[in-house]
Enzyme design. Sequence first.
Site: not given
Ligand code: ZN
Length: 625
Positions: A87, A270, A275, A272, A121
């Site tokens: 960026d 969750c 978690c 994942c 920009d």
């Molecule tokens: Zn998670």
Amino acid sequence: MFEIRERDAAGRIGRLETAHGTITTPTVLPVVNPGHQDLPPVDIARLGAQAVITNSYIIHRTPRLRRRALEEGVHRLIGFPGPVMTDSGSFQMYEYGGRLDPLEIVAFQRDIGSDMGTILDVFSLDADRARAEREVAQTLERARDSAPLKGDMLLACTVQGGTYADLRLRCARELAGVEADLHPIGGVVPIMEQQGYGDLTAIIAAAKKGLPPHRPVHLFGAGHPLVFPLAVALGCDLFDSAAYAKYAQDGRLMLPEGTVRLAELEELPCACPVCSLHTAGELREMEPGERRAALARHNLHVTFVEMRRIREAIRGGWLWELVEQRARSHPRLLEALAVVQRKKRWLEQYEPVSKTRALLYTGRFSLHRPLIHRLHRRILDRYAFFFDRTLVVDEEGKPFTRRHPEWARLRANVLVRGPLGLIPLELEDMYPVAQSVFPETLDGPSRRVADSFSRRLLRRAPPVVGEAPGDAKDFDLRKIRAVADVQFGPGAGEALFSGEPEMVKSSATGKIRNVYCDRRHVASLRAGDGLFTLKLAGGQRLHAALPPPRLRVVLHPDAVPFVTEGKSVFAKFVVDADPQLRPYDEALIVDRQDGLVAVGQCRLNRQEMLAFDRGMAVKTREGGA
Ligand code: ZN
């Protein structure tokens, strides 16, 4: 350097080639801070990142980083071997002010080996119109001046224009003429922070309308999974996420349907690895640095799972279903769907003709899907009535004639009233008439869409009668003619099946499978979507009867020998095409003198065929004409 592999809605799965590897889009580029990292980029890659983005402005202004970047390259500096986008600091200029030479920062990105560098920009938001116009002009000037400096780097030229859709469109159209490689849509972070998803939708649509379709579009600063399905459905290919780290810093967990604070959670909703291995209490008790890294990991998991889900939705043809489901997560996203519904004429150009999966109604926005708009349009424009009287009946199960075989024998045009409005009986197997699921009762706004179409169809129909005598015997013939007309356009049914067509039916289902005319196989009716696959003999009949440009894809002479042999048509060899062709429509592939070369199935619409120089435009089915 970019090609479409699969598509649904206006979304696409693409391949973007960079100097450090190929990226499968749509995807998210996690933001990597060049100075310090809670999560090393190698870990980020393991979580699903194909590419990352870092800020060249920070590298440029920090002497230690600048020196290293110039000596070793940006990939070594941040420790990521794959594609790196940079960026330019536009956002920093907007937030904190300061001076930066717009051309120097582009040359700097090139010199540190960025795979994708961004112009500086001018970020115009909350600007009055006059200022927004000045800033667009400045952005365009910088884009034009930056292009000659890009070297081997892909150059990202950002679309600006604030919340003024016409300025966004103008900026995009002007940028189409610049030697750019991809286009961020900039200046949308403050809009997303205020959850202005309706404005965001209008801005994306305006930019996409003006940009050439073969350049990937990056929604700058959109890192929350909540907006991914909608933005992808509108044609965004790339996203970047600083949010995963910012939210982690702030003790927040991203979920596909929103954000929750760790402090307020008793359990972790969750699956994942983070978690699964920890409780909410354990996460709270971690050292701050450890907790930030754990939450960042969770946030990236959620981010990339949603992207995988979106790519699967594209492959499976259920992206609109996903967009509508996710829109239930926030009232502002429902507002965005109201904006989407006003864009359906534009979106229809990109919508595949059929899908492998049934169309599922999820609520009042479903009837506004581009595919249903097209069904209505094509019936109104292309369907020809067979009899001088019309009978309207109510749908009682699908296909219509299984429950009521007597309808097929009536000497009247039978229109079946169902959730999609009045559908001619002959189209009972055609996608999405048979392949759609609606609730028993329809909501009011959906009924109005269906009724409005029905009224227009009735206006064109012969007089409606209360009942009709029953001695018509040629329903199969009417069926193949009607489907051909609606699929290929007026006159197609007559052209394809004149003479004495012979129909071969499936012994298992009794449905028409293959149609022969004069002993030649003309077309096959697909069991899945009730649409025709064109054989070469059928192509010859349509070609003789329908004048150009109808159904035509015109080949460059160099490609003719290959396509004659049955090789598929690549976009760079398409000279012109019928503007009515849509992805997955059947097409007549012709040479410049309108000689038929082959028949095939489109993968792109006309605008895309002319713009792309990579990838397949038409999958050839049968060559050798
Ligand atoms: Zn998670």
